[in-house]
Motif scaffolding. Sequence first.
Motif, PDB file in Angstrom:
ATOM      1  N   TYR A 233       0.823  -1.206   0.000  1.00 34.69           N
ATOM      2  CA  TYR A 233       0.000   0.000   0.000  1.00 34.69           C
ATOM      3  C   TYR A 233       0.860   1.260   0.000  1.00 34.69           C
ATOM      4  N   PHE A 234       2.179   1.078   0.049  1.00 30.68           N
ATOM      5  CA  PHE A 234       3.122   2.178  -0.119  1.00 30.68           C
ATOM      6  C   PHE A 234       3.745   2.074  -1.504  1.00 30.68           C
ATOM      7  N   ASN A 235       3.965   3.203  -2.145  1.00 28.54           N
ATOM      8  CA  ASN A 235       4.680   3.236  -3.417  1.00 28.54           C
ATOM      9  C   ASN A 235       6.180   3.236  -3.112  1.00 28.54           C
ATOM     10  N   PRO A 236       6.916   2.216  -3.539  1.00 29.19           N
ATOM     11  CA  PRO A 236       8.346   2.149  -3.197  1.00 29.19           C
ATOM     12  C   PRO A 236       9.178   3.237  -3.854  1.00 29.19           C
ATOM     13  N   HIS A 237       8.608   3.950  -4.823  1.00 28.51           N
ATOM     14  CA  HIS A 237       9.368   4.996  -5.518  1.00 28.51           C
ATOM     15  C   HIS A 237       8.910   6.394  -5.129  1.00 28.51           C
ATOM     16  N   ALA A 238       8.164   6.468  -4.039  1.00 28.56           N
ATOM     17  CA  ALA A 238       7.777   7.756  -3.474  1.00 28.56           C
ATOM     18  C   ALA A 238       8.210   7.758  -2.010  1.00 28.56           C
ATOM     19  N   THR A 239       7.953   8.852  -1.331  1.00 27.58           N
ATOM     20  CA  THR A 239       8.325   8.932   0.088  1.00 27.58           C
ATOM     21  C   THR A 239       7.080   8.899   0.974  1.00 27.58           C
ATOM     22  N   ASP A 240       5.990   8.308   0.452  1.00 31.76           N
ATOM     23  CA  ASP A 240       4.760   8.271   1.235  1.00 31.76           C
ATOM     24  C   ASP A 240       4.835   7.284   2.398  1.00 31.76           C
ATOM     25  N   TYR A 241       5.924   6.502   2.468  1.00 34.27           N
ATOM     26  CA  TYR A 241       6.089   5.582   3.588  1.00 34.27           C
ATOM     27  C   TYR A 241       6.761   6.245   4.787  1.00 34.27           C
ATOM     28  N   PHE A 246       1.483   8.313  14.524  1.00 36.93           N
ATOM     29  CA  PHE A 246       0.022   8.352  14.451  1.00 36.93           C
ATOM     30  C   PHE A 246      -0.454   8.018  13.035  1.00 36.93           C
ATOM     31  N   ALA A 247       0.302   8.485  12.036  1.00 36.84           N
ATOM     32  CA  ALA A 247      -0.064   8.178  10.651  1.00 36.84           C
ATOM     33  C   ALA A 247       0.119   6.696  10.352  1.00 36.84           C
ATOM     34  N   TYR A 248       1.158   6.079  10.938  1.00 37.11           N
ATOM     35  CA  TYR A 248       1.347   4.634  10.753  1.00 37.11           C
ATOM     36  C   TYR A 248       0.192   3.849  11.381  1.00 37.11           C
ATOM     37  N   ILE A 249      -0.271   4.287  12.539  1.00 33.82           N
ATOM     38  CA  ILE A 249      -1.403   3.619  13.174  1.00 33.82           C
ATOM     39  C   ILE A 249      -2.651   3.738  12.306  1.00 33.82           C
ATOM     40  N   THR A 250      -2.883   4.934  11.751  1.00 32.54           N
ATOM     41  CA  THR A 250      -4.029   5.141  10.864  1.00 32.54           C
ATOM     42  C   THR A 250      -3.913   4.273   9.616  1.00 32.54           C
ATOM     43  N   HIS A 251      -2.696   4.209   9.073  1.00 30.78           N
ATOM     44  CA  HIS A 251      -2.449   3.382   7.886  1.00 30.78           C
ATOM     45  C   HIS A 251      -2.731   1.910   8.195  1.00 30.78           C
ATOM     46  N   TRP A 252      -2.284   1.451   9.350  1.00 29.74           N
ATOM     47  CA  TRP A 252      -2.504   0.056   9.746  1.00 29.74           C
ATOM     48  C   TRP A 252      -3.991  -0.235   9.918  1.00 29.74           C
ATOM     49  N   LEU A 253      -4.702   0.667  10.574  1.00 32.24           N
ATOM     50  CA  LEU A 253      -6.140   0.477  10.778  1.00 32.24           C
ATOM     51  C   LEU A 253      -6.894   0.431   9.454  1.00 32.24           C
ATOM     52  N   ARG A 254      -6.463   1.255   8.514  1.00 28.89           N
ATOM     53  CA  ARG A 254      -7.167   1.337   7.228  1.00 28.89           C
ATOM     54  C   ARG A 254      -6.918   0.107   6.358  1.00 28.89           C
ATOM     55  N   PHE A 258      -8.045  -5.334   9.452  1.00 26.61           N
ATOM     56  CA  PHE A 258      -9.133  -6.272   9.153  1.00 26.61           C
ATOM     57  C   PHE A 258      -8.810  -7.134   7.929  1.00 26.61           C
ATOM     58  N   SER A 259      -7.512  -7.371   7.712  1.00 28.51           N
ATOM     59  CA  SER A 259      -7.083  -8.228   6.608  1.00 28.51           C
ATOM     60  C   SER A 259      -6.080  -9.242   7.129  1.00 28.51           C
ATOM     61  N   ARG A 260      -5.679 -10.158   6.263  1.00 32.23           N
ATOM     62  CA  ARG A 260      -4.693 -11.166   6.649  1.00 32.23           C
ATOM     63  C   ARG A 260      -3.266 -10.668   6.488  1.00 32.23           C
ATOM     64  N   ARG A 261      -3.103  -9.508   5.909  1.00 36.64           N
ATOM     65  CA  ARG A 261      -1.763  -8.957   5.729  1.00 36.64           C
ATOM     66  C   ARG A 261      -1.268  -8.335   7.030  1.00 36.64           C
ATOM     67  N   SER A 262       0.053  -8.366   7.222  1.00 34.41           N
ATOM     68  CA  SER A 262       0.644  -7.828   8.446  1.00 34.41           C
ATOM     69  C   SER A 262       1.730  -6.818   8.097  1.00 34.41           C
ATOM     70  N   LEU A 263       1.521  -5.587   8.519  1.00 34.83           N
ATOM     71  CA  LEU A 263       2.514  -4.542   8.268  1.00 34.83           C
ATOM     72  C   LEU A 263       3.767  -4.784   9.103  1.00 34.83           C
TER      73      LEU A 263
END
Length: 431
Positions: A233-241, A246-254, A258-263
């Motif tokens: 869900y992050f673009n590896p060629h941008a700096t959006d990661y 707090f933003a990481y928590i929001t990203h994880w919640l979104r 509720f998925s099988r993937r683990s950040l």
Amino acid sequence: MNQKGKVDDLARRYLIISDLHLADVEDHSDGWKYYKGKTFLPDLELKALIDDFIQDSGDEDELVLILNGDVLDFDLISPTKEPMPFSVSAFERTWGLKPTAEKSVWKLKRILKDHDVFLDALLNFLKHNGKIKYIMGNHDRELHFDEVKEAFLEALRKRAIKNQIPIQPESITFEPWFFYKKGEIYVEHGQQYDFYTSFRHVLEPTITGRKGKELALPMGNISNRYLMSRMGYFNPHATDYILNIFAYITHWLRYYAFSRRSLAMSWLVGSLVVMRQLFRTKSKRIRRPPNYDELIEKQADRYGLSRVTVERLHKLGRPPITNTFFKIIREFWIDRLMLSLLMVAGTIALALVPIPLWIKLMVPLTGFPLLFFIYESILKGETVLTVERDMPANATSISEILDVAIVVFGHTHIPRMLPLDANVTFVDTGT
């Protein structure tokens, strides 16, 4: 970037493009790896750009298309279970193919099968007597292998036969480092000024593994392959990661709650795999290839430069971050993790010893945070954003070595054009 030079009384026109990051197409309904989806393909816009450039040129103009690195992206190719024409290890089935010549040819073909429009755009340029210079970046460095270059040219030839377009072999050349035209222009991808992506030996970026030669990928590339690609869900060629807690928590919640993937597991396991790959090859990366002096001489002869001049250009590059053990540890926050564990252990130890309560409270609440702040202040170094800041200075250094009017880089993805002095301009092609 479009620039005119002079060839006697004729005009030489350059069209310079970088950082398209073309890969195989993946479409996922939940937005996973959205940057590889059909919606984001730049092929049609590239074709339109090249068509406009041709139409805007005179019949007698010499046209030069410079693909200035990371036009193709071998790091974005996902692992697959499909049958291969070569042996594949269990590691490669899970994490992706190693960067060897044979396996890189397979990846190239997988990329190009989704980019007929890109190939047609290049053929249209050649049809109008244009010349193409492909400068390798860090994400398409697998073109270093002759077999991969030949596979790229073969794909163009097959497409040319299908479209009945004659092409001359000498119309397309590959540049391992830079392109230079005295008095006019210097073009380089720019990864050598970024210690996350620089090659210690840019003209011979390979090491000898157990099954032959493979690329000595920089840490940035290895991180994209084994870490960022698993955080889709992050673009590896941008700096959006680069987020705050707090933003990481929001990203994880979104995306993950509720998925099988683990950040967290993607980061932890991916980081360990990256470090394993780096430490496994560290000594081989540092070793200077025995033929490197010969390669420097060849690069000098290619552009009518002295060996001393080329070595000066070589020294402008940043040593890779992988040269230093501590920098690798710090980059993956292992040092902060260890320091945090020591603080937790110290807090427990204080709680168990017979000392006044105020000491048990004040040391963990004030002393430990202050220690962490001092540690970070002393060791605060470069980030992925440092190269963006320093590129104009690097261009200035090049203009002081070479007779050139324009210095062009890619790599940062930030389009800009800046005057360095009255006679020299710096251009970043962005994308």
